[in-house]
Scaffold this motif. Structure first.
Motif, PDB file in Angstrom:
ATOM      1  N   VAL A  65      48.605  27.137  48.325  1.00 30.44           N
ATOM      2  CA  VAL A  65      47.783  26.016  47.873  1.00 30.44           C
ATOM      3  C   VAL A  65      46.298  26.325  48.086  1.00 30.44           C
ATOM      4  O   VAL A  65      45.469  26.150  47.184  1.00 30.44           O
ATOM      5  CB  VAL A  65      48.164  24.718  48.616  1.00 30.44           C
ATOM      6  CG1 VAL A  65      47.099  23.645  48.400  1.00 30.44           C
ATOM      7  CG2 VAL A  65      49.516  24.212  48.118  1.00 30.44           C
ATOM      8  N   TYR A  66      45.961  26.803  49.283  1.00 25.51           N
ATOM      9  CA  TYR A  66      44.553  27.112  49.582  1.00 25.51           C
ATOM     10  C   TYR A  66      44.062  28.285  48.726  1.00 25.51           C
ATOM     11  O   TYR A  66      42.911  28.284  48.268  1.00 25.51           O
ATOM     12  CB  TYR A  66      44.386  27.420  51.068  1.00 25.51           C
ATOM     13  CG  TYR A  66      44.310  26.175  51.926  1.00 25.51           C
ATOM     14  CD1 TYR A  66      43.078  25.627  52.285  1.00 25.51           C
ATOM     15  CD2 TYR A  66      45.457  25.527  52.347  1.00 25.51           C
ATOM     16  CE1 TYR A  66      43.001  24.472  53.049  1.00 25.51           C
ATOM     17  CE2 TYR A  66      45.400  24.375  53.114  1.00 25.51           C
ATOM     18  CZ  TYR A  66      44.160  23.857  53.460  1.00 25.51           C
ATOM     19  OH  TYR A  66      44.093  22.706  54.211  1.00 25.51           O
ATOM     20  N   TYR A  67      44.916  29.259  48.529  1.00 27.96           N
ATOM     21  CA  TYR A  67      44.548  30.419  47.714  1.00 27.96           C
ATOM     22  C   TYR A  67      44.266  29.992  46.277  1.00 27.96           C
ATOM     23  O   TYR A  67      43.259  30.411  45.676  1.00 27.96           O
ATOM     24  CB  TYR A  67      45.665  31.453  47.774  1.00 27.96           C
ATOM     25  CG  TYR A  67      45.397  32.722  46.994  1.00 27.96           C
ATOM     26  CD1 TYR A  67      44.287  33.519  47.272  1.00 27.96           C
ATOM     27  CD2 TYR A  67      46.267  33.139  45.987  1.00 27.96           C
ATOM     28  CE1 TYR A  67      44.040  34.685  46.566  1.00 27.96           C
ATOM     29  CE2 TYR A  67      46.044  34.302  45.278  1.00 27.96           C
ATOM     30  CZ  TYR A  67      44.926  35.075  45.563  1.00 27.96           C
ATOM     31  OH  TYR A  67      44.691  36.226  44.853  1.00 27.96           O
ATOM     32  N   GLN A  68      45.127  29.138  45.723  1.00 27.57           N
ATOM     33  CA  GLN A  68      44.924  28.673  44.352  1.00 27.57           C
ATOM     34  C   GLN A  68      43.664  27.815  44.237  1.00 27.57           C
ATOM     35  O   GLN A  68      42.959  27.869  43.227  1.00 27.57           O
ATOM     36  CB  GLN A  68      46.153  27.877  43.874  1.00 27.57           C
ATOM     37  CG  GLN A  68      47.425  28.699  43.749  1.00 27.57           C
ATOM     38  CD  GLN A  68      47.274  29.889  42.817  1.00 27.57           C
ATOM     39  OE1 GLN A  68      46.610  29.800  41.776  1.00 27.57           O
ATOM     40  NE2 GLN A  68      47.887  31.010  43.186  1.00 27.57           N
ATOM     41  N   ALA A  69      43.372  27.035  45.280  1.00 25.25           N
ATOM     42  CA  ALA A  69      42.151  26.230  45.271  1.00 25.25           C
ATOM     43  C   ALA A  69      40.913  27.125  45.252  1.00 25.25           C
ATOM     44  O   ALA A  69      39.930  26.838  44.556  1.00 25.25           O
ATOM     45  CB  ALA A  69      42.119  25.307  46.487  1.00 25.25           C
ATOM     46  N   ILE A  70      40.973  28.213  46.016  1.00 22.57           N
ATOM     47  CA  ILE A  70      39.840  29.147  46.040  1.00 22.57           C
ATOM     48  C   ILE A  70      39.674  29.833  44.688  1.00 22.57           C
ATOM     49  O   ILE A  70      38.549  29.970  44.183  1.00 22.57           O
ATOM     50  CB  ILE A  70      40.026  30.188  47.163  1.00 22.57           C
ATOM     51  CG1 ILE A  70      39.819  29.526  48.524  1.00 22.57           C
ATOM     52  CG2 ILE A  70      39.056  31.361  46.983  1.00 22.57           C
ATOM     53  CD1 ILE A  70      40.099  30.432  49.704  1.00 22.57           C
ATOM     54  N   LEU A  71      40.772  30.262  44.085  1.00 22.25           N
ATOM     55  CA  LEU A  71      40.675  30.900  42.770  1.00 22.25           C
ATOM     56  C   LEU A  71      40.100  29.931  41.735  1.00 22.25           C
ATOM     57  O   LEU A  71      39.321  30.338  40.859  1.00 22.25           O
ATOM     58  CB  LEU A  71      42.053  31.399  42.316  1.00 22.25           C
ATOM     59  CG  LEU A  71      42.669  32.542  43.134  1.00 22.25           C
ATOM     60  CD1 LEU A  71      43.982  32.991  42.500  1.00 22.25           C
ATOM     61  CD2 LEU A  71      41.708  33.731  43.257  1.00 22.25           C
ATOM     62  N   ALA A  72      40.455  28.650  41.847  1.00 21.28           N
ATOM     63  CA  ALA A  72      39.904  27.650  40.932  1.00 21.28           C
ATOM     64  C   ALA A  72      38.394  27.518  41.139  1.00 21.28           C
ATOM     65  O   ALA A  72      37.621  27.418  40.175  1.00 21.28           O
ATOM     66  CB  ALA A  72      40.595  26.304  41.144  1.00 21.28           C
ATOM     67  N   TYR A  73      37.969  27.513  42.387  1.00 18.83           N
ATOM     68  CA  TYR A  73      36.535  27.444  42.689  1.00 18.83           C
ATOM     69  C   TYR A  73      35.807  28.673  42.147  1.00 18.83           C
ATOM     70  O   TYR A  73      34.732  28.553  41.539  1.00 18.83           O
ATOM     71  CB  TYR A  73      36.341  27.314  44.202  1.00 18.83           C
ATOM     72  CG  TYR A  73      34.916  27.459  44.681  1.00 18.83           C
ATOM     73  CD1 TYR A  73      33.857  26.823  44.039  1.00 18.83           C
ATOM     74  CD2 TYR A  73      34.625  28.242  45.807  1.00 18.83           C
ATOM     75  CE1 TYR A  73      32.547  26.953  44.498  1.00 18.83           C
ATOM     76  CE2 TYR A  73      33.321  28.376  46.264  1.00 18.83           C
ATOM     77  CZ  TYR A  73      32.293  27.737  45.606  1.00 18.83           C
ATOM     78  OH  TYR A  73      31.003  27.869  46.051  1.00 18.83           O
ATOM     79  N   LYS A  74      36.373  29.855  42.350  1.00 20.45           N
ATOM     80  CA  LYS A  74      35.743  31.068  41.820  1.00 20.45           C
ATOM     81  C   LYS A  74      35.673  31.023  40.296  1.00 20.45           C
ATOM     82  O   LYS A  74      34.670  31.430  39.702  1.00 20.45           O
ATOM     83  CB  LYS A  74      36.515  32.316  42.274  1.00 20.45           C
ATOM     84  CG  LYS A  74      36.619  32.517  43.781  1.00 20.45           C
ATOM     85  CD  LYS A  74      35.293  32.446  44.497  1.00 20.45           C
ATOM     86  CE  LYS A  74      34.367  33.600  44.187  1.00 20.45           C
ATOM     87  NZ  LYS A  74      33.172  33.595  45.065  1.00 20.45           N
ATOM     88  N   ALA A  75      36.723  30.505  39.664  1.00 22.35           N
ATOM     89  CA  ALA A  75      36.729  30.389  38.204  1.00 22.35           C
ATOM     90  C   ALA A  75      35.602  29.459  37.744  1.00 22.35           C
ATOM     91  O   ALA A  75      34.930  29.727  36.742  1.00 22.35           O
ATOM     92  CB  ALA A  75      38.082  29.864  37.722  1.00 22.35           C
ATOM     93  N   ALA A  76      35.386  28.364  38.477  1.00 23.57           N
ATOM     94  CA  ALA A  76      34.294  27.449  38.133  1.00 23.57           C
ATOM     95  C   ALA A  76      32.935  28.119  38.314  1.00 23.57           C
ATOM     96  O   ALA A  76      32.021  27.930  37.502  1.00 23.57           O
ATOM     97  CB  ALA A  76      34.387  26.186  38.993  1.00 23.57           C
ATOM     98  N   LEU A  77      32.809  28.929  39.373  1.00 28.73           N
ATOM     99  CA  LEU A  77      31.545  29.631  39.626  1.00 28.73           C
ATOM    100  C   LEU A  77      31.197  30.605  38.502  1.00 28.73           C
ATOM    101  O   LEU A  77      30.007  30.869  38.262  1.00 28.73           O
ATOM    102  CB  LEU A  77      31.629  30.396  40.948  1.00 28.73           C
ATOM    103  CG  LEU A  77      31.368  29.611  42.230  1.00 28.73           C
ATOM    104  CD1 LEU A  77      31.677  30.475  43.445  1.00 28.73           C
ATOM    105  CD2 LEU A  77      29.934  29.101  42.282  1.00 28.73           C
ATOM    106  N   PHE A  78      32.193  31.138  37.829  1.00 33.27           N
ATOM    107  CA  PHE A  78      31.926  32.058  36.726  1.00 33.27           C
ATOM    108  C   PHE A  78      31.149  31.366  35.606  1.00 33.27           C
ATOM    109  O   PHE A  78      30.565  32.036  34.754  1.00 33.27           O
ATOM    110  CB  PHE A  78      33.229  32.625  36.168  1.00 33.27           C
ATOM    111  CG  PHE A  78      33.958  33.543  37.108  1.00 33.27           C
ATOM    112  CD1 PHE A  78      33.291  34.192  38.138  1.00 33.27           C
ATOM    113  CD2 PHE A  78      35.329  33.766  36.975  1.00 33.27           C
ATOM    114  CE1 PHE A  78      33.958  35.036  39.008  1.00 33.27           C
ATOM    115  CE2 PHE A  78      35.999  34.616  37.841  1.00 33.27           C
ATOM    116  CZ  PHE A  78      35.317  35.253  38.856  1.00 33.27           C
ATOM    117  N   GLN A  79      31.133  30.035  35.611  1.00 31.19           N
ATOM    118  CA  GLN A  79      30.401  29.286  34.581  1.00 31.19           C
ATOM    119  C   GLN A  79      29.051  28.775  35.090  1.00 31.19           C
ATOM    120  O   GLN A  79      28.416  27.943  34.453  1.00 31.19           O
ATOM    121  CB  GLN A  79      31.269  28.140  34.063  1.00 31.19           C
ATOM    122  CG  GLN A  79      32.556  28.632  33.407  1.00 31.19           C
ATOM    123  CD  GLN A  79      33.314  27.542  32.673  1.00 31.19           C
ATOM    124  OE1 GLN A  79      32.717  26.650  32.050  1.00 31.19           O
ATOM    125  NE2 GLN A  79      34.632  27.625  32.718  1.00 31.19           N
ATOM    126  N   GLY A  80      28.638  29.303  36.249  1.00 31.10           N
ATOM    127  CA  GLY A  80      27.322  28.955  36.787  1.00 31.10           C
ATOM    128  C   GLY A  80      27.415  28.404  38.195  1.00 31.10           C
ATOM    129  O   GLY A  80      28.373  27.709  38.535  1.00 31.10           O
TER     130      GLY A  80
END
Length: 216
Positions: A65-80
């Motif tokens: 769960v925590y790993y997927q949350a981090i990947l989601a955050y990194k994915a959002a960061l790719f957009q700024g």
């Protein structure tokens, strides 16, 4: 210029408060300040989230769960950076304040609210690039000797290349750092933000550090 690296639990209440304290500091400082919220995942974070009596399967599920949350955050960061930061805070608000469980559906809902490109976001959540970014963040945490979330490393680039490790990022503690580094006075930081640059305290005198600070 101040550079701040805050290592965060992406679903944690304490980290959300620390993030807000750093953004409050940035609003007050006249000197340029750069800050990053770096996701952290280690055994301590998982232990704190787990119930007292748990199985290996539960531990693995929590980690995922925590790993997927981090990947989601990194994915959002790719957009700024700003969109990534907004996504992180909105995700934490949903989990901490509204008591929602993290899921991919929640991540997509938050991404939509933050006006992210949903197709790009969904693809990036499972991309090798996001996973590599996660590994880079964990390497940075190890190099900076970070052991717990809500720890910050602060550099005053105008004075020294040494960083200060702050293990509890309260606004008071951030004010202590700024005063010890000659960046700003506590009076300025406790008042209304956006003071005139003429009132900024610019001396580069590094005084004795309070007990919650440690030079790296």
């Amino acid at each position: 210029m101040l550079e701040v690296y805050l290592f965060v639990n992406p679903l944690g209440a304490r980290c959300m408060r620390s993030e807000q304290n750093i953004m409050r500091l940035a609003d007050h400082l006249n000197s340029k300040v750069s800050f990053q919220f770096v996701p952290l995942l280690n055994q301590q974070i998982i232990e704190q989230a787990l119930p007292k009596h748990h199985s290996l399967a539960q531990r693995n599920a929590y980690f995922n769960v925590y790993y997927q949350a981090i990947l989601a955050y990194k994915a959002a960061l790719f957009q700024g950076k700003r969109k990534g930061r907004d996504f992180l805070l909105d995700m934490q608000t949903a989990v901490v304040n509204h008591h929602q469980k993290f899921s991919q559906d929640l991540a997509v809902e938050v991404a939509k609210d933050c006006h992210l490109d949903l197709d790009m976001f969904t693809e990036d959540c499972t991309s090798d690039l996001a996973k590599q970014a996660f590994q880079t963040d964990q390497k940075m945490a190890a190099e900076m000797k970070i052991e717990q979330s809500s720890s910050a490393v602060i550099f005053n680039c105008d004075v020294s290349q040494c960083g200060l490790l702050l293990n509890d990022v309260t606004y008071d503690a951030l004010c202590d750092v700024c005063e010890s580094q000659g960046v700003a006075t506590r009076e300025m930081l406790m008042g209304e933000p956006n003071y005139s640059p003429n009132n900024q305290h610019n001396s580069a005198v590094a005084g004795a550090f309070p007990p919650h600070l440690r030079v790296l």
